[in-house]
Design a protein around this motif. Structure first.
Motif, PDB file in Angstrom:
ATOM      1  N   GLY A  35       0.817  -1.203   0.000  1.00 31.31           N
ATOM      2  CA  GLY A  35       0.000   0.000   0.000  1.00 31.31           C
ATOM      3  C   GLY A  35       0.850   1.252   0.000  1.00 31.31           C
ATOM      4  O   GLY A  35       0.532   2.241  -0.682  1.00 31.31           O
ATOM      5  N   ALA A  36       1.951   1.232   0.743  1.00 31.89           N
ATOM      6  CA  ALA A  36       2.869   2.375   0.770  1.00 31.89           C
ATOM      7  C   ALA A  36       3.520   2.577  -0.589  1.00 31.89           C
ATOM      8  O   ALA A  36       3.733   3.716  -1.030  1.00 31.89           O
ATOM      9  CB  ALA A  36       3.924   2.161   1.849  1.00 31.89           C
ATOM     10  N   GLU A  37       3.837   1.488  -1.269  1.00 27.28           N
ATOM     11  CA  GLU A  37       4.389   1.595  -2.629  1.00 27.28           C
ATOM     12  C   GLU A  37       3.403   2.298  -3.549  1.00 27.28           C
ATOM     13  O   GLU A  37       3.797   3.161  -4.355  1.00 27.28           O
ATOM     14  CB  GLU A  37       4.704   0.199  -3.174  1.00 27.28           C
ATOM     15  N   LYS A  38       2.126   1.959  -3.426  1.00 28.99           N
ATOM     16  CA  LYS A  38       1.099   2.590  -4.263  1.00 28.99           C
ATOM     17  C   LYS A  38       1.018   4.089  -3.977  1.00 28.99           C
ATOM     18  O   LYS A  38       0.867   4.902  -4.903  1.00 28.99           O
ATOM     19  CB  LYS A  38      -0.254   1.933  -4.029  1.00 28.99           C
ATOM     20  N   VAL A  39       1.077   4.459  -2.696  1.00 33.64           N
ATOM     21  CA  VAL A  39       1.025   5.875  -2.353  1.00 33.64           C
ATOM     22  C   VAL A  39       2.159   6.629  -3.025  1.00 33.64           C
ATOM     23  O   VAL A  39       1.964   7.703  -3.605  1.00 33.64           O
ATOM     24  CB  VAL A  39       1.104   6.063  -0.822  1.00 33.64           C
ATOM     25  N   LEU A  40       3.363   6.070  -2.994  1.00 30.56           N
ATOM     26  CA  LEU A  40       4.505   6.734  -3.614  1.00 30.56           C
ATOM     27  C   LEU A  40       4.341   6.823  -5.128  1.00 30.56           C
ATOM     28  O   LEU A  40       4.723   7.832  -5.741  1.00 30.56           O
ATOM     29  CB  LEU A  40       5.798   5.986  -3.261  1.00 30.56           C
ATOM     30  N   ARG A  41       3.754   5.796  -5.741  1.00 27.06           N
ATOM     31  CA  ARG A  41       3.500   5.866  -7.192  1.00 27.06           C
ATOM     32  C   ARG A  41       2.465   6.947  -7.496  1.00 27.06           C
ATOM     33  O   ARG A  41       2.584   7.680  -8.489  1.00 27.06           O
ATOM     34  CB  ARG A  41       3.037   4.506  -7.712  1.00 27.06           C
ATOM     35  N   ASP A  42       1.438   7.052  -6.644  1.00 28.25           N
ATOM     36  CA  ASP A  42       0.430   8.094  -6.831  1.00 28.25           C
ATOM     37  C   ASP A  42       1.066   9.484  -6.759  1.00 28.25           C
ATOM     38  O   ASP A  42       0.745  10.374  -7.556  1.00 28.25           O
ATOM     39  CB  ASP A  42      -0.658   7.978  -5.760  1.00 28.25           C
ATOM     40  N   LEU A  43       1.957   9.650  -5.802  1.00 31.68           N
ATOM     41  CA  LEU A  43       2.580  10.951  -5.625  1.00 31.68           C
ATOM     42  C   LEU A  43       3.499  11.305  -6.797  1.00 31.68           C
ATOM     43  O   LEU A  43       3.638  12.468  -7.164  1.00 31.68           O
ATOM     44  CB  LEU A  43       3.382  10.981  -4.323  1.00 31.68           C
ATOM     45  N   ARG A  44       4.123  10.292  -7.361  1.00 33.19           N
ATOM     46  CA  ARG A  44       5.038  10.528  -8.475  1.00 33.19           C
ATOM     47  C   ARG A  44       4.305  11.104  -9.693  1.00 33.19           C
ATOM     48  O   ARG A  44       4.838  11.957 -10.401  1.00 33.19           O
ATOM     49  CB  ARG A  44       5.729   9.218  -8.859  1.00 33.19           C
ATOM     50  N   LYS A  45       3.084  10.650  -9.931  1.00 34.90           N
ATOM     51  CA  LYS A  45       2.383  11.025 -11.159  1.00 34.90           C
ATOM     52  C   LYS A  45       1.365  12.136 -10.965  1.00 34.90           C
ATOM     53  O   LYS A  45       0.812  12.647 -11.938  1.00 34.90           O
ATOM     54  CB  LYS A  45       1.693   9.804 -11.763  1.00 34.90           C
ATOM     55  N   ASP A  46       1.080  12.506  -9.716  1.00 39.62           N
ATOM     56  CA  ASP A  46       0.006  13.455  -9.455  1.00 39.62           C
ATOM     57  C   ASP A  46       0.561  14.851  -9.197  1.00 39.62           C
ATOM     58  O   ASP A  46       1.332  15.061  -8.260  1.00 39.62           O
ATOM     59  CB  ASP A  46      -0.812  12.997  -8.255  1.00 39.62           C
ATOM     60  N   LYS A  47       0.140  15.818  -9.989  1.00 41.50           N
ATOM     61  CA  LYS A  47       0.623  17.187  -9.844  1.00 41.50           C
ATOM     62  C   LYS A  47       0.170  17.817  -8.534  1.00 41.50           C
ATOM     63  O   LYS A  47       0.773  18.781  -8.062  1.00 41.50           O
ATOM     64  CB  LYS A  47       0.150  18.030 -11.027  1.00 41.50           C
TER      65      LYS A  47
END
Length: 224
Positions: A35-47
């Motif tokens: 779940g933490a990995e997903k959060v970091l991926r979300d942050l990478r792509k979200d302005k």
């Protein structure tokens, strides 16, 4: 009298029954990591993440809560399971398991869950949260701000905040009121995940490793 095949079959079933709680527990911890990995991926792509990448580059540590829930946690309050990682001389260390809870985090109206990240910008902030049952706002001298338009100015000023909070819920992004929330270590989860008795600080700063945390640490390194 049991045959050899029957005996071995029964032994295997019995061993499986003994191991299944441990396997389930390890699965629970792994789901928090993923779940933490997903959060970091979300942050990478979200302005909407804004200047938080700048925060990560300067942070001494970070807490990631993949799913902060409203209700039914900490005796009817709000909270969730997460991990804390500390930055050392050789980069980000291993994740230690923690929980965060409060009577209310002030989630947006209608939101039932949120992703949350706390950036520990100073050693004082990181060391403070590593104390048992750390309560944000109760420790004198530790400043907390929420990620928003005021943070960039705060970081460039003479007094850098010790902790910066960021959250997303129902597609809305911004700060999260964390004053009064309690952060608690979960050493039993650490020991289960890493396969031996360890303390939270040993995980964060000691010679502890796991092949199952490689993706998480690469995601975090890629943002910093």
């Amino acid at each position: 009298m049991l045959t050899r095949a029957e005996f071995l079959g029964g032994a295997t079933l019995f061993t499986g029954m003994l191991l299944s709680p441990l396997a389930r527990a390890q699965s629970d911890e792994l789901s928090v990591i993923q779940g933490a990995e997903k959060v970091l991926r979300d942050l990478r792509k979200d302005k909407a993440f804004g200047n938080a990448q700048q925060l990560l580059r300067r942070a001494r540590g970070v807490m990631i809560v993949p799913n902060l829930l409203k209700g039914g946690f900490f005796v009817g309050g709000e909270g969730g399971e997460g991990i804390i990682l500390a930055r050392g001389r050789e980069g980000w260390g291993q994740p230690a398991f923690y929980v965060i809870g409060a009577a209310s985090f002030g989630l947006q109206i209608g939101a039932e869950a949120a992703e949350v990240i706390l950036f520990f910008m100073t050693e004082k902030g990181l060391n403070g949260v590593l104390n048992n049952d750390f309560k944000i706002g109760a420790q004198a001298g530790i400043t907390v701000v929420t990620l928003g338009s005021n943070v960039e100015g705060a970081l460039s000023g003479p007094n850098v905040p010790d902790i910066v909070a960021w959250s997303s819920a129902s597609g809305l992004y911004g700060g999260l009121t964390v004053d009064g929330s309690v952060i608690r270590a979960e050493p039993n989860k650490d020991s289960t995940f890493y396969g031996r008795h360890v303390t939270s600080k040993e995980v964060l700063f000691g010679p502890v490793s796991s092949t199952r945390t490689g993706t998480l640490r690469r995601e975090l390194a890629g943002l910093t």
